[in-house]
Design a protein around this motif. Sequence first.
Motif, PDB file in Angstrom:
ATOM      1  N   LEU A  91       0.851  -1.189   0.000  1.00 50.40           N
ATOM      2  CA  LEU A  91       0.000   0.000   0.000  1.00 50.40           C
ATOM      3  C   LEU A  91       0.886   1.239   0.000  1.00 50.40           C
ATOM      4  O   LEU A  91       1.762   1.377   0.851  1.00 50.40           O
ATOM      5  N   CYS A  92       0.684   2.126  -0.978  1.00 52.90           N
ATOM      6  CA  CYS A  92       1.463   3.361  -1.035  1.00 52.90           C
ATOM      7  C   CYS A  92       0.565   4.506  -1.503  1.00 52.90           C
ATOM      8  O   CYS A  92      -0.562   4.281  -1.958  1.00 52.90           O
ATOM      9  N   ILE A  93       1.072   5.735  -1.389  1.00 51.94           N
ATOM     10  CA  ILE A  93       0.280   6.906  -1.763  1.00 51.94           C
ATOM     11  C   ILE A  93       0.027   6.935  -3.260  1.00 51.94           C
ATOM     12  O   ILE A  93      -1.088   7.133  -3.730  1.00 51.94           O
ATOM     13  N   ASP A  94       1.099   6.745  -4.034  1.00 48.27           N
ATOM     14  CA  ASP A  94       0.992   6.876  -5.485  1.00 48.27           C
ATOM     15  C   ASP A  94       2.108   6.050  -6.121  1.00 48.27           C
ATOM     16  O   ASP A  94       3.125   5.780  -5.471  1.00 48.27           O
ATOM     17  N   THR A  95       1.922   5.655  -7.373  1.00 50.38           N
ATOM     18  CA  THR A  95       2.949   4.840  -8.042  1.00 50.38           C
ATOM     19  C   THR A  95       4.265   5.591  -8.183  1.00 50.38           C
ATOM     20  O   THR A  95       5.329   4.964  -8.250  1.00 50.38           O
ATOM     21  N   SER A  96       4.221   6.928  -8.207  1.00 52.11           N
ATOM     22  CA  SER A  96       5.459   7.697  -8.346  1.00 52.11           C
ATOM     23  C   SER A  96       6.363   7.519  -7.130  1.00 52.11           C
ATOM     24  O   SER A  96       7.570   7.743  -7.217  1.00 52.11           O
ATOM     25  N   ARG A  97       5.791   7.108  -5.970  1.00 47.77           N
ATOM     26  CA  ARG A  97       6.613   6.899  -4.770  1.00 47.77           C
ATOM     27  C   ARG A  97       7.430   5.623  -4.880  1.00 47.77           C
ATOM     28  O   ARG A  97       8.415   5.459  -4.163  1.00 47.77           O
ATOM     29  N   LEU A  98       7.024   4.702  -5.744  1.00 47.12           N
ATOM     30  CA  LEU A  98       7.798   3.478  -5.936  1.00 47.12           C
ATOM     31  C   LEU A  98       9.050   3.762  -6.740  1.00 47.12           C
ATOM     32  O   LEU A  98      10.145   3.360  -6.369  1.00 47.12           O
ATOM     33  N   SER A  99       8.906   4.447  -7.876  1.00 44.40           N
ATOM     34  CA  SER A  99      10.079   4.739  -8.695  1.00 44.40           C
ATOM     35  C   SER A  99       9.776   5.825  -9.705  1.00 44.40           C
ATOM     36  O   SER A  99       8.728   5.813 -10.352  1.00 44.40           O
ATOM     37  N   ARG A 100      10.732   6.755  -9.797  1.00 46.61           N
ATOM     38  CA  ARG A 100      10.756   7.709 -10.902  1.00 46.61           C
ATOM     39  C   ARG A 100      12.038   7.526 -11.697  1.00 46.61           C
ATOM     40  O   ARG A 100      12.407   8.387 -12.493  1.00 46.61           O
ATOM     41  N   GLY A 101      12.745   6.429 -11.425  1.00 50.02           N
ATOM     42  CA  GLY A 101      14.037   6.203 -12.046  1.00 50.02           C
ATOM     43  C   GLY A 101      13.915   5.718 -13.479  1.00 50.02           C
ATOM     44  O   GLY A 101      12.904   5.898 -14.147  1.00 50.02           O
ATOM     45  N   GLY A 102      14.976   5.049 -13.942  1.00 42.50           N
ATOM     46  CA  GLY A 102      15.030   4.602 -15.323  1.00 42.50           C
ATOM     47  C   GLY A 102      14.141   3.396 -15.585  1.00 42.50           C
ATOM     48  O   GLY A 102      13.492   2.845 -14.693  1.00 42.50           O
ATOM     49  N   LEU A 103      14.156   2.970 -16.853  1.00 43.39           N
ATOM     50  CA  LEU A 103      13.321   1.840 -17.275  1.00 43.39           C
ATOM     51  C   LEU A 103      13.717   0.553 -16.566  1.00 43.39           C
ATOM     52  O   LEU A 103      12.870  -0.298 -16.298  1.00 43.39           O
ATOM     53  N   GLU A 140       3.302   1.399 -16.627  1.00 43.35           N
ATOM     54  CA  GLU A 140       4.432   1.820 -17.456  1.00 43.35           C
ATOM     55  C   GLU A 140       4.234   3.243 -17.958  1.00 43.35           C
ATOM     56  O   GLU A 140       5.174   4.040 -17.996  1.00 43.35           O
ATOM     57  N   MET A 141       2.989   3.581 -18.362  1.00 42.52           N
ATOM     58  CA  MET A 141       2.709   4.934 -18.841  1.00 42.52           C
ATOM     59  C   MET A 141       2.889   5.952 -17.710  1.00 42.52           C
ATOM     60  O   MET A 141       3.455   7.032 -17.902  1.00 42.52           O
ATOM     61  N   ARG A 142       2.408   5.598 -16.499  1.00 41.07           N
ATOM     62  CA  ARG A 142       2.594   6.498 -15.355  1.00 41.07           C
ATOM     63  C   ARG A 142       4.083   6.692 -15.069  1.00 41.07           C
ATOM     64  O   ARG A 142       4.529   7.783 -14.720  1.00 41.07           O
ATOM     65  N   GLY A 143       4.853   5.597 -15.202  1.00 47.85           N
ATOM     66  CA  GLY A 143       6.291   5.700 -14.977  1.00 47.85           C
ATOM     67  C   GLY A 143       6.954   6.652 -15.950  1.00 47.85           C
ATOM     68  O   GLY A 143       7.826   7.449 -15.575  1.00 47.85           O
ATOM     69  N   PHE A 144       6.527   6.612 -17.230  1.00 46.74           N
ATOM     70  CA  PHE A 144       7.074   7.533 -18.228  1.00 46.74           C
ATOM     71  C   PHE A 144       6.761   8.973 -17.862  1.00 46.74           C
ATOM     72  O   PHE A 144       7.631   9.850 -17.903  1.00 46.74           O
ATOM     73  N   VAL A 145       5.501   9.229 -17.499  1.00 46.67           N
ATOM     74  CA  VAL A 145       5.102  10.589 -17.119  1.00 46.67           C
ATOM     75  C   VAL A 145       5.871  11.051 -15.883  1.00 46.67           C
ATOM     76  O   VAL A 145       6.351  12.183 -15.815  1.00 46.67           O
ATOM     77  N   ASN A 146       6.014  10.151 -14.897  1.00 47.81           N
ATOM     78  CA  ASN A 146       6.730  10.511 -13.670  1.00 47.81           C
ATOM     79  C   ASN A 146       8.186  10.862 -13.960  1.00 47.81           C
ATOM     80  O   ASN A 146       8.747  11.774 -13.341  1.00 47.81           O
TER      81      ASN A 146
END
Length: 523
Positions: A91-103, A140-146
């Motif tokens: 459980l986390c606030i948002d997917t961006s808290r997991l990773s904003r790093g590389g692919l 994956e799309m959220r990760g790209f935006v982040n």
Amino acid sequence: MPYYPQNLQDVAIYLRKSREDIQAEREARKRGESYDTLARHRRELLDIAHRNNYTIVDILEEVKSGERIDGRPQMMKLLENMHKGMYKAVLCIDTSRLSRGGLKDQGEIIETFQVTETMLVTAYEGLIDLETEEGESSLEMRGFVNRQVLKYTKKNLHAGRIRSVKEGRYVFTRPPYGYDIEPKTLRLVPNDNFRIVKMIKEWYLEENLNLGTGTIASRLNGMHIPSPSGDIWTHHSVITILKNIHYTGYLAIGKKKRRKYFDHESGRQREKARKVPADQWQLSRNQAHQEAWTLEERERILAKMNANLPIKQSYELQNPLAGLIKCGHCGRMMRRKTNARTPALVSCVCKKNSSTYLHIVEEKVLQELKHWLENYTVTIQEIQSSLPSRDETGTSAIQEMIRQKDNRLSQLEKQNARTHELLEIGEYDLETYRERKKAILEEMNRVREEIAAAHEELGRVNQVREARQEIIPTVVHVLETYNRASVKQKNNLLKQILEEIVYTKEKQKEVRLTLYIKIPELV
């Protein structure tokens, strides 16, 4: 509306600040307000867990923001625990808290959730089903935006820091020694230690005194003035002050530049900082605060330092105790000290331990090792004599006995559970249930004690074997070959068996050494 699954067991909460959160906390502190991002997110996630009846087994809080997951210890722990099967959901606030790093980081996180069949639940989007193509593509799309947002944020923050420095605001973590940061204007203002900074400059530039940084450090220690770290002064702490451009009244940013490289050992991309030439630094337009010395005096300081640079020579190890011997007072590594009149000494910069000739300390270490080996050998013999004769077959017999006892314990646990069922269906009355349960629990305790005793005996057998096959022969080899080895070989031999050596010596007394040996504790 986001969908939250109900009644989840073994849920982990993961919390991490973003760069925006860190900036918001700084702004709040400037206004004198209290703002704790992690505490606010923790309350929000615990509220979601309470409403949906989740069982929280772990709360992992990342203390600082990191671009890559290998720079975030709590994220690495989360992934490791997921592979161990410890969590049913995260459980986390948002997917961006997991990773904003590389692919690569994003792929590793998605793959871990999929392989371990762990559910991902966020506060704002609810359940993200990574078992479906739609859920994976969405993440994956959220990760790209982040990642794009992260690049934009970093660029803006860096530009803002440069603007602030050019306008004379101090945006760095700690002020230079002798200054405080004025909270509202972010200007540096001198404090009581400012006079110490000016005194260091005057001593260093005074030609009649001709003092070096080491002598200045000794003077300050003799005056009982605490260093910037609160400890004793060293020539390094004096040099750090003298080379700091902020004492000229100007601020500088961009003194280091980070570049990315691939670390083949870890298989990950890392960053390395390199120094930037002084003519490429970004400086404040005007003097931002009161100076301790002028730019011309700074040039004189740097010229004197460059003139006194030591001549680089090929380095060969001269101290066989290097990296091993520590001061019993301050905990620093002790150094080999030489002069033209006496043999090499072992000494510490804190001056609280009396020095001793290096060859005497070396002999003392070997004596202590011989004494330890004699006592250890006797102890191992006593342990072995207290055990039944155990060869490989005997060890296997202990392991087989442990396996049988474990099976018996499992049977008893099932019988214990069965007594509840028999009571409920009326096969047992209450008296029979109590008697039967008491007998089962007593036998379970006895079996557990037998298993613990067997494990202890197996540990002793293995310990004796390891001591006779590895530990004792290694120490004997070190003692036999030490005097024939080179200095570097001696150092390597000692590091095979020693964690560290703690050195203590009072004036006019014998040196005392405490050896910490790389040996498992005897059971």
